[in-house]
Design a protein around this motif. Sequence first.
Motif, PDB file in Angstrom:
ATOM      1  N   UNK A 170       0.825  -1.208   0.000  1.00 16.93           N
ATOM      2  CA  UNK A 170       0.000   0.000   0.000  1.00 16.93           C
ATOM      3  C   UNK A 170       0.859   1.258   0.000  1.00 16.93           C
ATOM      4  N   UNK A 171       1.967   1.244   0.724  1.00 21.53           N
ATOM      5  CA  UNK A 171       2.866   2.403   0.752  1.00 21.53           C
ATOM      6  C   UNK A 171       3.470   2.626  -0.626  1.00 21.53           C
ATOM      7  N   UNK A 172       3.884   1.542  -1.280  1.00 20.61           N
ATOM      8  CA  UNK A 172       4.452   1.650  -2.622  1.00 20.61           C
ATOM      9  C   UNK A 172       3.447   2.278  -3.582  1.00 20.61           C
ATOM     10  N   UNK A 173       2.171   1.890  -3.471  1.00 22.57           N
ATOM     11  CA  UNK A 173       1.141   2.443  -4.347  1.00 22.57           C
ATOM     12  C   UNK A 173       0.925   3.925  -4.074  1.00 22.57           C
ATOM     13  N   UNK A 174       0.979   4.324  -2.809  1.00 21.91           N
ATOM     14  CA  UNK A 174       0.726   5.720  -2.442  1.00 21.91           C
ATOM     15  C   UNK A 174       1.836   6.648  -2.924  1.00 21.91           C
ATOM     16  N   UNK A 175       3.076   6.211  -2.842  1.00 20.94           N
ATOM     17  CA  UNK A 175       4.183   7.103  -3.204  1.00 20.94           C
ATOM     18  C   UNK A 175       4.402   7.162  -4.714  1.00 20.94           C
ATOM     19  N   UNK A 176       3.708   6.323  -5.462  1.00 17.48           N
ATOM     20  CA  UNK A 176       3.813   6.379  -6.914  1.00 17.48           C
ATOM     21  C   UNK A 176       2.759   7.289  -7.515  1.00 17.48           C
ATOM     22  N   UNK A 177       2.623   8.499  -6.984  1.00 19.06           N
ATOM     23  CA  UNK A 177       1.542   9.410  -7.372  1.00 19.06           C
ATOM     24  C   UNK A 177       1.878  10.275  -8.580  1.00 19.06           C
ATOM     25  N   UNK A 178       3.149  10.313  -8.999  1.00 23.64           N
ATOM     26  CA  UNK A 178       3.548  11.218 -10.079  1.00 23.64           C
ATOM     27  C   UNK A 178       3.111  10.654 -11.425  1.00 23.64           C
ATOM     28  N   UNK A 179       2.376  11.511 -12.179  1.00 22.62           N
ATOM     29  CA  UNK A 179       1.895  11.123 -13.503  1.00 22.62           C
ATOM     30  C   UNK A 179       2.522  12.037 -14.554  1.00 22.62           C
ATOM     31  N   UNK A 180       2.216  11.755 -15.812  1.00 21.50           N
ATOM     32  CA  UNK A 180       2.769  12.572 -16.890  1.00 21.50           C
ATOM     33  C   UNK A 180       2.259  14.000 -16.836  1.00 21.50           C
ATOM     34  N   UNK A 181       1.071  14.215 -16.225  1.00 21.63           N
ATOM     35  CA  UNK A 181       0.497  15.554 -16.163  1.00 21.63           C
ATOM     36  C   UNK A 181       0.573  16.175 -14.767  1.00 21.63           C
ATOM     37  N   UNK A 182       1.348  15.585 -13.870  1.00 23.12           N
ATOM     38  CA  UNK A 182       1.492  16.139 -12.518  1.00 23.12           C
ATOM     39  C   UNK A 182       2.137  17.519 -12.574  1.00 23.12           C
ATOM     40  N   UNK A 189      15.780   4.747  -1.791  1.00 27.93           N
ATOM     41  CA  UNK A 189      15.260   3.944  -2.889  1.00 27.93           C
ATOM     42  C   UNK A 189      14.233   4.706  -3.709  1.00 27.93           C
ATOM     43  N   UNK A 190      13.588   3.995  -4.639  1.00 27.12           N
ATOM     44  CA  UNK A 190      12.679   4.649  -5.570  1.00 27.12           C
ATOM     45  C   UNK A 190      11.559   3.700  -5.984  1.00 27.12           C
ATOM     46  N   UNK A 191      10.428   4.277  -6.362  1.00 29.66           N
ATOM     47  CA  UNK A 191       9.285   3.455  -6.772  1.00 29.66           C
ATOM     48  C   UNK A 191       9.581   2.667  -8.039  1.00 29.66           C
ATOM     49  N   UNK A 236      12.822  -1.822  -4.278  1.00 33.39           N
ATOM     50  CA  UNK A 236      14.031  -1.393  -3.572  1.00 33.39           C
ATOM     51  C   UNK A 236      13.696  -0.092  -2.851  1.00 33.39           C
ATOM     52  N   UNK A 237      13.172  -0.228  -1.639  1.00 26.97           N
ATOM     53  CA  UNK A 237      12.780   0.905  -0.806  1.00 26.97           C
ATOM     54  C   UNK A 237      13.170   0.637   0.636  1.00 26.97           C
ATOM     55  N   UNK A 238      13.565   1.673   1.336  1.00 27.25           N
ATOM     56  CA  UNK A 238      13.701   1.588   2.788  1.00 27.25           C
ATOM     57  C   UNK A 238      12.391   2.113   3.353  1.00 27.25           C
ATOM     58  N   UNK A 239      11.521   1.214   3.764  1.00 24.08           N
ATOM     59  CA  UNK A 239      10.206   1.602   4.239  1.00 24.08           C
ATOM     60  C   UNK A 239      10.304   2.335   5.578  1.00 24.08           C
ATOM     61  N   UNK A 240       9.293   3.160   5.905  1.00 25.29           N
ATOM     62  CA  UNK A 240       9.341   3.908   7.170  1.00 25.29           C
ATOM     63  C   UNK A 240       9.279   2.987   8.385  1.00 25.29           C
ATOM     64  N   UNK A 241      10.395   2.836   9.043  1.00 25.69           N
ATOM     65  CA  UNK A 241      10.477   2.099  10.299  1.00 25.69           C
ATOM     66  C   UNK A 241      11.846   2.364  10.925  1.00 25.69           C
ATOM     67  N   UNK A 242      12.003   1.966  12.160  1.00 23.53           N
ATOM     68  CA  UNK A 242      13.202   2.315  12.920  1.00 23.53           C
ATOM     69  C   UNK A 242      14.458   1.614  12.418  1.00 23.53           C
ATOM     70  N   UNK A 243      14.316   0.588  11.590  1.00 23.74           N
ATOM     71  CA  UNK A 243      15.482  -0.143  11.094  1.00 23.74           C
ATOM     72  C   UNK A 243      16.115   0.533   9.879  1.00 23.74           C
ATOM     73  N   UNK A 244      15.689   1.771   9.561  1.00 25.81           N
ATOM     74  CA  UNK A 244      16.228   2.464   8.393  1.00 25.81           C
ATOM     75  C   UNK A 244      17.739   2.596   8.471  1.00 25.81           C
ATOM     76  N   UNK A 245      18.264   2.807   9.665  1.00 24.94           N
ATOM     77  CA  UNK A 245      19.707   3.000   9.816  1.00 24.94           C
ATOM     78  C   UNK A 245      20.463   1.744   9.395  1.00 24.94           C
TER      79      UNK A 245
END
Length: 439
Positions: free
Chosen positions: A164-176, A265-267, A291-300
């Motif tokens: 769900x997070x991956x889907x949300x952050x992929x909001x950029x479209x050709x007309x954004x 990382x990137x979508x 390939x994303x570092x999802x929001x959580x404390x293990x990011x480091x």
Amino acid sequence: MKNYWDGEPVGKKELLRLLTRDGKWLRWEGEKEDQDDPTKKPKAGCKDQVEEALLAALHSTNVVVLLGSGASFSATNDGGPDAPGMWHLWEAVKKGCGETNFNAVAQSVIGHVPTEGEENIEALLSLCKMSIELLEVRAEKDAAFPDRARLVQLKDFVVTAEREILAQVGFVRSDTDLPAHTGFLRKFARRSPEKPRVKLFTTNYDLCIETAGLRLGVVLIDGFSHSAEQRFNRDHFDHDIVRRAASSTKADYLDGVFHLYKLHGSVDWRRRSDAVVIRSLDDPGEDREPVLIYPRSSKYQEAFESPYLDMFAALQAALREPDTTLIVSGFGFADDHISAPIWSAIETNLSLRLVLCDRGFVEHHKLFDERAQEIDLDLSEQRPYQSRIARLVQQGDTRITMLNGRFEDLADALPMISGKTDRQLLQDRLEKLREGDGV
């Protein structure tokens, strides 16, 4: 109460406020003399100081830019969706998992179901990952492990949450609409190509920078090959783009070239089963993981894996270079694995200049009073690294320019470098033609 920034949809440099040595947030425009009150003297605004600092930044030998999630909030889609905040990610995960299952998981790892104002998707996912690790240790040693169903539930929850997070952050479209990103890149694209390339670092997964760069015709060197299947290799950051006539051996550096480093990382990054990272927007599967570092404390800890390690190593190296300006916008210094190297550079690199811009330094309700020439500094709600930097300003560290405002306000305030190359002039003419044709 209405948020002050909701009434300002377009970037305006006049909204910026500068932190002074006196511990005051100074307004952009000065306060003129009052003809009816001869005792009231005129007061200067921060306009000249900020423009001088930004012009010096543009002309620095080395320019490093760090953009956080706040920068992406300037991007908009007609009818939505726009860049998600943490609350939006919380709601998206709740909807994707089903409210009943979501609440059950939250109850099991937090001890209660968070109420309005307590939503923190990073904390929830962190606790889920820790619970999974503890349960897996017990399950490995106990054949009759009684909590196996809970372990499966938590694993399924994390998989769904990440999808769900991956889907949300992929909001950029050709007309954004990306006015701030295009404006920001356009101004830096006019730097002399003889100088080191501007290095753009971002914690965002989205494609705002890539899309803005595509529209402007600038080149982004991001570590990926130029083959049909683009593969990541850190050595590509050592490459550059030159122009050479067929009849000549002389090569000229191409203007408008940037280095782009996506720290988390990137979508459009996928890791194949053979560990090779490629660029792809295909739906992830077992053979192509996001390939994303999802929001959580293990990011480091995750930041020490490839390709993230290459990105962080590049950031640390860039901050050690002499005559460097670091521009930070939309980054709240919540990630210690990024904040610590910045602070270390401030401590050790005497030629480092810092331009820090964030809209959260001043409580928004204090900004409604347009007559307030100065607003007192309040560090009570700031994170430790932000407070340290603000105290350095108060102690007279002239290397630091600390601004209250949005990324789009900063982009508007950046001066345009005078003088253009013939190719830049041609690019401007072509862009005007495209705008006239509605392309």
